[in-house]
Design a protein around this motif. Structure first.
Motif, PDB file in Angstrom:
ATOM      1  N   GLN A 191      37.719  31.085  44.338  1.00 42.21           N
ATOM      2  CA  GLN A 191      39.143  31.314  44.498  1.00 42.21           C
ATOM      3  C   GLN A 191      39.914  30.149  43.868  1.00 42.21           C
ATOM      4  O   GLN A 191      39.378  29.036  43.756  1.00 42.21           O
ATOM      5  N   GLN A 245      45.883  37.227  38.900  1.00 41.90           N
ATOM      6  CA  GLN A 245      44.920  36.672  39.849  1.00 41.90           C
ATOM      7  C   GLN A 245      44.966  37.345  41.219  1.00 41.90           C
ATOM      8  O   GLN A 245      43.939  37.471  41.892  1.00 41.90           O
ATOM      9  N   SER A 246      46.139  37.806  41.642  1.00 39.39           N
ATOM     10  CA  SER A 246      46.253  38.448  42.955  1.00 39.39           C
ATOM     11  C   SER A 246      45.475  39.750  43.035  1.00 39.39           C
ATOM     12  O   SER A 246      45.214  40.263  44.132  1.00 39.39           O
ATOM     13  N   GLU A 247      45.063  40.307  41.885  1.00 37.77           N
ATOM     14  CA  GLU A 247      44.320  41.566  41.849  1.00 37.77           C
ATOM     15  C   GLU A 247      42.802  41.347  41.955  1.00 37.77           C
ATOM     16  O   GLU A 247      42.043  42.318  42.039  1.00 37.77           O
ATOM     17  N   TRP A 248      42.361  40.092  41.960  1.00 37.15           N
ATOM     18  CA  TRP A 248      40.927  39.802  41.903  1.00 37.15           C
ATOM     19  C   TRP A 248      40.367  39.422  43.273  1.00 37.15           C
ATOM     20  O   TRP A 248      39.570  38.490  43.400  1.00 37.15           O
ATOM     21  N   LYS A 249      40.781  40.137  44.306  1.00 35.42           N
ATOM     22  CA  LYS A 249      40.374  39.798  45.662  1.00 35.42           C
ATOM     23  C   LYS A 249      39.047  40.440  46.070  1.00 35.42           C
ATOM     24  O   LYS A 249      38.455  40.056  47.079  1.00 35.42           O
ATOM     25  N   HIS A 250      38.601  41.449  45.334  1.00 36.04           N
ATOM     26  CA  HIS A 250      37.382  42.164  45.704  1.00 36.04           C
ATOM     27  C   HIS A 250      36.467  42.280  44.487  1.00 36.04           C
ATOM     28  O   HIS A 250      36.916  42.620  43.400  1.00 36.04           O
ATOM     29  N   ASP A 284      37.963  47.167  50.117  1.00 40.38           N
ATOM     30  CA  ASP A 284      37.512  46.026  50.913  1.00 40.38           C
ATOM     31  C   ASP A 284      36.049  46.182  51.294  1.00 40.38           C
ATOM     32  O   ASP A 284      35.574  47.296  51.517  1.00 40.38           O
TER      33      ASP A 284
END
Length: 225
Positions: free
Chosen positions: A44, A207-212, A224
């Motif tokens: 992250q 970057q906010s789209e790369w959580k999964h 999720d």
């Protein structure tokens, strides 16, 4: 992870006339079986250290830009910032690597949604065949999905952008002059420091789209888990 398994029941026993075992072997090597290791989570943004960025920077050969007259200190800093912005949106797993100029290698790579890959080439890493296994990517005016792919000759510059759900690709290489991960094996092909900075801004925006990301190769990473 790669292992030798010459006694597997499901392959030809390859017995010699005297009953002894002999292994089929090509110029690339003997029969081998490999299994997929665990997928490491991408770091992250807040977890990325200066040491990690410096390590990533070592993969780049940006001499073309310096030779064109771009100040090296500015090129280096621009590539560092691009590296920092890109690291949260990608992860890879080496699956198979025979090594040497006649060997083959196989690497799985994930890029997050709308990840824009920098223009680059791999002069010491041979020819590469890419196969999309999940998601999609945009290469020029083409959109490629599962089962589609493309071939990149030795040293050719290229880039692509991951689709809205990200993309998983297999990289199949042959004819490598250096081992995978060799410093300087990414030849930077962006035309200017300005172009690298613009790309960095685009990466930060997404970057906010790369959580999964996938926990297994081929797994849908859009939900999720």
């Amino acid at each position: 992870m790669t292992t030798n398994d010459p006694t597997a029941d499901d392959v030809d026993d390859a017995l010699a006339p005297d009953g002894s075992r002999r292994m089929f072997k090509s110029e690339r090597g003997p029969f081998q079986v490999f299994t997929a290791p665990a997928i490491l989570a991408p770091p992250q943004p807040e977890e990325i250290t200066d040491e990690m960025v410096e390590g990533f920077l070592n993969f780049f050969d940006y001499s073309d830009l310096v030779n064109k007259g771009e100040p090296e200190v500015e090129v280096r800093e621009a590539v560092k910032q691009m590296s920092r912005a890109s690291m949260p949106g990608m992860t890879s797993v080496p699956l198979f690597d025979q090594g040497g100029p006649k060997g083959m290698s196989l690497v799985w790579v994930w890029f997050g949604p709308n990840y824009k890959l920098f223009r680059h080439g791999h002069p010491p890493l041979g020819d590469c065949l890419y196969l999309v296994v999940a998601g999609s990517l945009h290469l020029g005016h083409r959109e490629l999905g599962p089962g589609d792919g493309f071939f990149v000759p030795h040293g050719m510059l290229y880039r692509y952008r991951a689709g809205s759900q990200g993309v998983q690709v297999l990289e199949i290489r042959a004819g490598t002059e250096e081992p995978l991960g060799t410093p300087g094996s990414f030849r930077m092909g962006e035309p200017s420091v300005k172009a690298i900075r613009k790309l960095t801004e685009d990466l930060i925006e997404h970057q906010s789209e790369w959580k999964h990301w996938p926990s297994r190769i081929g797994e849908d990473s859009s939900a999720d888990w």
